[in-house]
Motif scaffolding. Structure first.
Motif, PDB file in Angstrom:
ATOM      1  N   UNK A 116       0.836  -1.197   0.000  1.00  0.00           N
ATOM      2  CA  UNK A 116       0.000   0.000   0.000  1.00  0.00           C
ATOM      3  C   UNK A 116       0.876   1.253   0.000  1.00  0.00           C
ATOM      4  N   UNK A 117       0.413   2.256  -0.718  1.00  0.00           N
ATOM      5  CA  UNK A 117       1.133   3.510  -0.875  1.00  0.00           C
ATOM      6  C   UNK A 117       1.298   4.222   0.467  1.00  0.00           C
ATOM      7  N   UNK A 118       2.514   4.682   0.739  1.00  0.00           N
ATOM      8  CA  UNK A 118       2.779   5.466   1.945  1.00  0.00           C
ATOM      9  C   UNK A 118       3.170   6.899   1.607  1.00  0.00           C
ATOM     10  N   UNK A 119       3.524   7.147   0.340  1.00  0.00           N
ATOM     11  CA  UNK A 119       3.888   8.519  -0.051  1.00  0.00           C
ATOM     12  C   UNK A 119       2.650   9.350  -0.355  1.00  0.00           C
ATOM     13  N   UNK A 120       1.521   8.686  -0.555  1.00  0.00           N
ATOM     14  CA  UNK A 120       0.212   9.309  -0.800  1.00  0.00           C
ATOM     15  C   UNK A 120       0.108   9.966  -2.175  1.00  0.00           C
ATOM     16  N   UNK A 166       2.314   2.518  -6.775  1.00  0.00           N
ATOM     17  CA  UNK A 166       2.643   2.469  -8.205  1.00  0.00           C
ATOM     18  C   UNK A 166       4.080   2.916  -8.469  1.00  0.00           C
ATOM     19  N   UNK A 167       4.857   3.094  -7.406  1.00  0.00           N
ATOM     20  CA  UNK A 167       6.249   3.515  -7.545  1.00  0.00           C
ATOM     21  C   UNK A 167       6.450   5.019  -7.553  1.00  0.00           C
ATOM     22  N   UNK A 168       5.394   5.795  -7.335  1.00  0.00           N
ATOM     23  CA  UNK A 168       5.494   7.255  -7.345  1.00  0.00           C
ATOM     24  C   UNK A 168       6.496   7.776  -6.321  1.00  0.00           C
ATOM     25  N   UNK A 169       6.703   7.029  -5.234  1.00  0.00           N
ATOM     26  CA  UNK A 169       7.637   7.474  -4.192  1.00  0.00           C
ATOM     27  C   UNK A 169       9.059   7.653  -4.726  1.00  0.00           C
TER      28      UNK A 169
END
Length: 80
Positions: free
Chosen positions: A60-64, A73-76
């Protein structure tokens, strides 16, 4: 508050149960990442309810900033 707080620059690995509802923290202020603990109150933001499609481990995304919220999705990797 219009932008979420980056809780971490890596996703959270969690074990989910198929068919169960979860509340993903969208504001980044929860002390129970990646799940909501109510810390968003007064921020103008709200958690995202989702139902796990399958049981097992999920990231689950933590960078929001993911475009596939609540999943990473790797946005971090692109955050400064």
């Amino acid at each position: 508050m219009t932008q979420p707080v980056v809780a971490a620059k890596a996703p959270n690995k969690v074990t989910l149960e198929a068919g169960k509802d979860y509340w993903w923290c969208a504001c980044g202020m929860s002390k129970n990442q990646p799940f909501c603990d109510g810390a968003h109150k007064g921020s103008g933001m709200a958690p995202m309810k989702f139902t796990a499609e399958k049981s097992g481990d999920h990231w689950l995304c933590a960078c929001k900033h993911s475009s596939k919220k609540p999943m990473c999705d790797g946005s971090h990797k692109t955050l400064a």
